[in-house]
Motif scaffolding. Structure first.
Motif, PDB file in Angstrom:
ATOM      1  N   ALA A  26       8.971   6.924   6.546  1.00  0.00           N
ATOM      2  CA  ALA A  26       9.734   5.852   5.897  1.00  0.00           C
ATOM      3  C   ALA A  26       8.867   5.117   4.881  1.00  0.00           C
ATOM      4  O   ALA A  26       9.312   4.813   3.770  1.00  0.00           O
ATOM      5  CB  ALA A  26      10.277   4.876   6.943  1.00  0.00           C
ATOM      6  N   SER A  27       7.626   4.865   5.238  1.00  0.00           N
ATOM      7  CA  SER A  27       6.697   4.193   4.323  1.00  0.00           C
ATOM      8  C   SER A  27       6.436   5.052   3.095  1.00  0.00           C
ATOM      9  O   SER A  27       6.386   4.554   1.973  1.00  0.00           O
ATOM     10  CB  SER A  27       5.390   3.869   5.037  1.00  0.00           C
ATOM     11  N   ALA A  28       6.265   6.349   3.305  1.00  0.00           N
ATOM     12  CA  ALA A  28       6.020   7.266   2.185  1.00  0.00           C
ATOM     13  C   ALA A  28       7.243   7.380   1.276  1.00  0.00           C
ATOM     14  O   ALA A  28       7.109   7.661   0.084  1.00  0.00           O
ATOM     15  CB  ALA A  28       5.635   8.648   2.708  1.00  0.00           C
ATOM     16  N   ASP A  29       8.422   7.122   1.833  1.00  0.00           N
ATOM     17  CA  ASP A  29       9.651   7.161   1.037  1.00  0.00           C
ATOM     18  C   ASP A  29       9.855   5.878   0.239  1.00  0.00           C
ATOM     19  O   ASP A  29      10.876   5.709  -0.420  1.00  0.00           O
ATOM     20  CB  ASP A  29      10.862   7.420   1.936  1.00  0.00           C
ATOM     21  N   GLY A  30       8.880   4.955   0.332  1.00  0.00           N
ATOM     22  CA  GLY A  30       8.926   3.749  -0.485  1.00  0.00           C
ATOM     23  C   GLY A  30       9.539   2.536   0.191  1.00  0.00           C
ATOM     24  O   GLY A  30       9.737   1.508  -0.455  1.00  0.00           O
ATOM     25  N   MET A  31       9.859   2.633   1.465  1.00  0.00           N
ATOM     26  CA  MET A  31      10.437   1.496   2.173  1.00  0.00           C
ATOM     27  C   MET A  31       9.385   0.420   2.395  1.00  0.00           C
ATOM     28  O   MET A  31       8.213   0.722   2.586  1.00  0.00           O
ATOM     29  CB  MET A  31      11.007   1.918   3.517  1.00  0.00           C
ATOM     30  N   SER A  32       9.816  -0.818   2.396  1.00  0.00           N
ATOM     31  CA  SER A  32       8.929  -1.934   2.735  1.00  0.00           C
ATOM     32  C   SER A  32       8.641  -1.891   4.232  1.00  0.00           C
ATOM     33  O   SER A  32       9.285  -1.138   4.978  1.00  0.00           O
ATOM     34  CB  SER A  32       9.615  -3.259   2.394  1.00  0.00           C
ATOM     35  N   ASN A  33       7.702  -2.712   4.671  1.00  0.00           N
ATOM     36  CA  ASN A  33       7.425  -2.788   6.108  1.00  0.00           C
ATOM     37  C   ASN A  33       8.679  -3.208   6.867  1.00  0.00           C
ATOM     38  O   ASN A  33       9.000  -2.639   7.910  1.00  0.00           O
ATOM     39  CB  ASN A  33       6.277  -3.762   6.387  1.00  0.00           C
ATOM     40  N   ALA A  34       9.394  -4.207   6.345  1.00  0.00           N
ATOM     41  CA  ALA A  34      10.606  -4.679   7.014  1.00  0.00           C
ATOM     42  C   ALA A  34      11.686  -3.592   7.026  1.00  0.00           C
ATOM     43  O   ALA A  34      12.358  -3.383   8.045  1.00  0.00           O
ATOM     44  CB  ALA A  34      11.130  -5.937   6.336  1.00  0.00           C
ATOM     45  N   GLY A  35      11.837  -2.900   5.913  1.00  0.00           N
ATOM     46  CA  GLY A  35      12.823  -1.824   5.837  1.00  0.00           C
ATOM     47  C   GLY A  35      12.486  -0.678   6.766  1.00  0.00           C
ATOM     48  O   GLY A  35      13.359  -0.127   7.446  1.00  0.00           O
ATOM     49  N   SER A  36      11.216  -0.310   6.806  1.00  0.00           N
ATOM     50  CA  SER A  36      10.769   0.753   7.708  1.00  0.00           C
ATOM     51  C   SER A  36      10.991   0.349   9.154  1.00  0.00           C
ATOM     52  O   SER A  36      11.437   1.158   9.977  1.00  0.00           O
ATOM     53  CB  SER A  36       9.285   1.064   7.482  1.00  0.00           C
TER      54      SER A  36
ATOM     55  N   MET B  76       0.851  -1.173   0.000  1.00  0.00           N
ATOM     56  CA  MET B  76       0.000   0.000   0.000  1.00  0.00           C
ATOM     57  C   MET B  76       0.898   1.237   0.000  1.00  0.00           C
ATOM     58  O   MET B  76       1.695   1.425   0.905  1.00  0.00           O
ATOM     59  CB  MET B  76      -0.892  -0.018   1.241  1.00  0.00           C
ATOM     60  N   ALA B  77       0.788   2.049  -1.022  1.00  0.00           N
ATOM     61  CA  ALA B  77       1.607   3.248  -1.148  1.00  0.00           C
ATOM     62  C   ALA B  77       1.024   4.391  -0.323  1.00  0.00           C
ATOM     63  O   ALA B  77      -0.185   4.557  -0.241  1.00  0.00           O
ATOM     64  CB  ALA B  77       1.694   3.660  -2.603  1.00  0.00           C
ATOM     65  N   ILE B  78       1.901   5.159   0.288  1.00  0.00           N
ATOM     66  CA  ILE B  78       1.501   6.337   1.052  1.00  0.00           C
ATOM     67  C   ILE B  78       2.104   7.545   0.366  1.00  0.00           C
ATOM     68  O   ILE B  78       3.306   7.580   0.089  1.00  0.00           O
ATOM     69  CB  ILE B  78       1.992   6.256   2.508  1.00  0.00           C
ATOM     70  N   THR B  79       1.272   8.522   0.073  1.00  0.00           N
ATOM     71  CA  THR B  79       1.723   9.753  -0.558  1.00  0.00           C
ATOM     72  C   THR B  79       1.465  10.906   0.393  1.00  0.00           C
ATOM     73  O   THR B  79       0.366  11.044   0.927  1.00  0.00           O
ATOM     74  CB  THR B  79       0.969   9.991  -1.880  1.00  0.00           C
ATOM     75  N   LEU B  80       2.490  11.714   0.606  1.00  0.00           N
ATOM     76  CA  LEU B  80       2.379  12.852   1.513  1.00  0.00           C
ATOM     77  C   LEU B  80       2.468  14.158   0.736  1.00  0.00           C
ATOM     78  O   LEU B  80       3.286  14.281  -0.178  1.00  0.00           O
ATOM     79  CB  LEU B  80       3.519  12.832   2.532  1.00  0.00           C
ATOM     80  N   CYS B  81       1.670  15.128   1.133  1.00  0.00           N
ATOM     81  CA  CYS B  81       1.836  16.475   0.580  1.00  0.00           C
ATOM     82  C   CYS B  81       2.952  17.152   1.393  1.00  0.00           C
ATOM     83  O   CYS B  81       3.397  16.644   2.425  1.00  0.00           O
ATOM     84  CB  CYS B  81       0.525  17.262   0.642  1.00  0.00           C
ATOM     85  N   GLU B  82       3.403  18.276   0.934  1.00  0.00           N
ATOM     86  CA  GLU B  82       4.496  18.999   1.604  1.00  0.00           C
ATOM     87  C   GLU B  82       4.143  19.339   3.054  1.00  0.00           C
ATOM     88  O   GLU B  82       4.968  19.212   3.947  1.00  0.00           O
ATOM     89  CB  GLU B  82       4.847  20.274   0.830  1.00  0.00           C
ATOM     90  N   ALA B  83       2.906  19.776   3.288  1.00  0.00           N
ATOM     91  CA  ALA B  83       2.486  20.149   4.642  1.00  0.00           C
ATOM     92  C   ALA B  83       2.500  18.939   5.579  1.00  0.00           C
ATOM     93  O   ALA B  83       2.921  19.040   6.735  1.00  0.00           O
ATOM     94  CB  ALA B  83       1.097  20.780   4.617  1.00  0.00           C
TER      95      ALA B  83
END
Length: 72
Positions: A33-43, A1-8
């Protein structure tokens, strides 16, 4: 599941990650970390928590704009 963050949202997560409350700071780092594309394990490795904890917060993110309410 991808997480996208706005600047705010990203700026607020950076701010909250520096606050003294360990849990709030931890949640903020997990979401970033998730929003930066890391996997669950990586995060989990990056933040120093269990993979299960990352999965919980990742699943909790339902839609853009609800992120900051989620991590309080």
């Amino acid at each position: 599941m991808a997480i996208t963050l706005c600047e705010a949202e990203r700026a607020e997560l950076v701010r909250r990650a520096g606050l003294p409350g360990r849990r709030l700071a931890e949640r903020s780092r997990i979401i970033r970390a998730s929003a930066d594309g890391m996997s669950n394990a990586g995060s989990a490795r990056a933040v120093g928590v269990a993979v299960k904890t990352v999965g919980k917060w990742r699943r909790g993110f339902v839609a853009p704009g609800q992120l900051l309410d989620l991590i309080v």
